[in-house]
Design a protein around this motif. Structure first.
Motif, short mmCIF file in Angstrom:
data_model
loop_
_atom_site.label_atom_id
_atom_site.label_comp_id
_atom_site.label_asym_id
_atom_site.label_seq_id
_atom_site.Cartn_x
_atom_site.Cartn_y
_atom_site.Cartn_z
N THR A 98 -4.99 -37.61 -7.36
CA THR A 98 -4.56 -36.37 -6.70
C THR A 98 -3.20 -36.56 -6.04
O THR A 98 -2.31 -35.73 -6.17
N ARG A 99 -3.03 -37.67 -5.34
CA ARG A 99 -1.76 -37.95 -4.66
C ARG A 99 -0.60 -37.98 -5.66
O ARG A 99 0.45 -37.40 -5.45
N GLU A 100 -0.80 -38.64 -6.80
CA GLU A 100 0.26 -38.74 -7.80
C GLU A 100 0.55 -37.39 -8.46
O GLU A 100 1.70 -37.04 -8.70
N ILE A 101 -0.49 -36.63 -8.77
CA ILE A 101 -0.29 -35.30 -9.34
C ILE A 101 0.52 -34.44 -8.39
O ILE A 101 1.48 -33.77 -8.79
N LEU A 102 0.18 -34.45 -7.11
CA LEU A 102 0.92 -33.66 -6.11
C LEU A 102 2.35 -34.17 -5.98
O LEU A 102 3.30 -33.38 -5.87
N ARG A 103 2.53 -35.49 -6.00
CA ARG A 103 3.87 -36.07 -5.87
C ARG A 103 4.76 -35.64 -7.04
O ARG A 103 5.90 -35.20 -6.84
N PHE A 104 4.26 -35.75 -8.25
CA PHE A 104 5.04 -35.35 -9.42
C PHE A 104 5.29 -33.84 -9.42
O PHE A 104 6.38 -33.39 -9.79
N PHE A 105 4.29 -33.05 -9.01
CA PHE A 105 4.46 -31.59 -8.92
C PHE A 105 5.59 -31.25 -7.95
O PHE A 105 6.49 -30.47 -8.26
N ALA A 106 5.56 -31.86 -6.75
CA ALA A 106 6.57 -31.57 -5.73
C ALA A 106 7.96 -31.97 -6.20
O ALA A 106 8.95 -31.32 -5.84
N ALA A 107 8.05 -33.00 -7.04
CA ALA A 107 9.35 -33.45 -7.54
C ALA A 107 9.82 -32.62 -8.73
O ALA A 107 10.94 -32.81 -9.22
N GLY A 108 8.98 -31.72 -9.22
CA GLY A 108 9.37 -30.86 -10.33
C GLY A 108 9.25 -31.49 -11.70
O GLY A 108 9.77 -30.97 -12.68
N HIS A 109 8.55 -32.62 -11.79
CA HIS A 109 8.36 -33.27 -13.09
C HIS A 109 7.37 -32.48 -13.94
O HIS A 109 6.32 -32.09 -13.47
N ARG A 110 7.71 -32.26 -15.20
CA ARG A 110 6.84 -31.50 -16.10
C ARG A 110 5.86 -32.39 -16.84
O ARG A 110 4.92 -31.92 -17.45
N TYR A 111 6.09 -33.70 -16.84
CA TYR A 111 5.19 -34.64 -17.50
C TYR A 111 5.07 -35.88 -16.63
O TYR A 111 6.05 -36.33 -16.03
N ALA A 112 3.86 -36.43 -16.56
CA ALA A 112 3.67 -37.64 -15.77
C ALA A 112 2.57 -38.49 -16.37
O ALA A 112 1.56 -37.97 -16.86
N ASN A 113 2.76 -39.79 -16.36
CA ASN A 113 1.71 -40.75 -16.65
C ASN A 113 1.18 -41.20 -15.30
O ASN A 113 1.94 -41.71 -14.48
N VAL A 114 -0.10 -41.00 -15.06
CA VAL A 114 -0.71 -41.41 -13.80
C VAL A 114 -1.76 -42.47 -14.13
O VAL A 114 -2.72 -42.20 -14.83
N ILE A 115 -1.52 -43.65 -13.62
CA ILE A 115 -2.36 -44.80 -13.94
C ILE A 115 -3.10 -45.24 -12.69
O ILE A 115 -2.53 -45.29 -11.60
N ALA A 116 -4.38 -45.54 -12.85
CA ALA A 116 -5.18 -46.04 -11.72
C ALA A 116 -4.47 -47.22 -11.06
O ALA A 116 -3.91 -48.07 -11.77
N PRO A 117 -4.45 -47.27 -9.74
CA PRO A 117 -3.74 -48.35 -9.05
C PRO A 117 -4.14 -49.74 -9.53
O PRO A 117 -3.33 -50.65 -9.60
N GLU A 118 -5.42 -49.92 -9.90
CA GLU A 118 -5.89 -51.22 -10.36
C GLU A 118 -5.24 -51.64 -11.69
O GLU A 118 -5.20 -52.81 -12.01
N LEU A 119 -4.76 -50.66 -12.45
CA LEU A 119 -4.17 -50.92 -13.76
C LEU A 119 -2.65 -50.87 -13.75
O LEU A 119 -2.02 -51.24 -14.73
N ALA A 120 -2.07 -50.40 -12.66
CA ALA A 120 -0.61 -50.20 -12.61
C ALA A 120 0.12 -51.54 -12.60
O ALA A 120 -0.30 -52.50 -11.95
N VAL A 121 1.22 -51.58 -13.33
CA VAL A 121 2.04 -52.79 -13.39
C VAL A 121 2.76 -52.93 -12.06
O VAL A 121 3.43 -52.02 -11.60
N GLY A 122 2.60 -54.08 -11.42
CA GLY A 122 3.26 -54.32 -10.14
C GLY A 122 2.71 -53.46 -9.02
O GLY A 122 3.36 -53.28 -8.00
N GLY A 123 1.51 -52.87 -9.20
CA GLY A 123 0.89 -52.06 -8.15
C GLY A 123 1.48 -50.66 -8.03
O GLY A 123 1.11 -49.92 -7.15
N GLU A 124 2.40 -50.28 -8.91
CA GLU A 124 3.03 -48.96 -8.84
C GLU A 124 2.63 -48.08 -10.02
O GLU A 124 2.86 -48.47 -11.15
N PRO A 125 2.05 -46.91 -9.75
CA PRO A 125 1.82 -45.98 -10.86
C PRO A 125 3.15 -45.54 -11.44
O PRO A 125 4.17 -45.55 -10.76
N ARG A 126 3.15 -45.18 -12.74
CA ARG A 126 4.38 -44.74 -13.39
C ARG A 126 4.55 -43.26 -13.20
O ARG A 126 3.65 -42.50 -13.17
#
Length: 126
Positions: A98-126
């Protein structure tokens, strides 16, 4: 999927034969009591979610600017309350997706890959 005690966005899965906008309009009616014609929803974002359990889900985010009815919590057994939040500053009680969807929405991004924190490279979702 219910996430007790956490803030989530209105949504759900498509029913057989539904288009994305029809499912979004149905979910809005089911969860908040508002009525909106699917054609009046504005496409905002396509999200590819990769959950920690390996499940991959395509999410489609729509914006509703006008609707009929007064929003209220139609699912009190599932949700504790209905709240409005600033998508650029979501509260701490949001699950990571939810946090990442809202973050990408607020930034105006039309496409986003949201990866579970446990799977994110370097601890950062893309």
């Amino acid at each position: 999927m219910a996430l007790p005690g956490l803030l989530t966005v209105v949504g759900g899965r498509l029913e057989a034969g539904e288009f994305f906008d029809e499912g979004a309009a149905r979910e809005l009616a089911e969860e908040t009591g508002i009525l909106i014609a699917p054609g009046r929803l504005e496409f905002c974002q396509l999200v590819h979610l990769h959950a920690a359990d390996g499940e991959r889900v395509t999410g489609v985010v729509f914006l509703a600017r006008e609707w009929e009815g007064e929003p209220y919590n139609r699912e009190p057994d599932t949700h504790s309350e209905l709240v409005w939040v600033d998508p650029a500053s979501p509260p701490d009680d949001c699950p990571p997706f939810t946090r990442e969807i809202l973050r990408f929405f607020a930034a105006g991004h039309r496409y986003a890959n949201v990866i579970a924190p446990e799977l994110a490279v370097g601890g950062e979702p893309r």
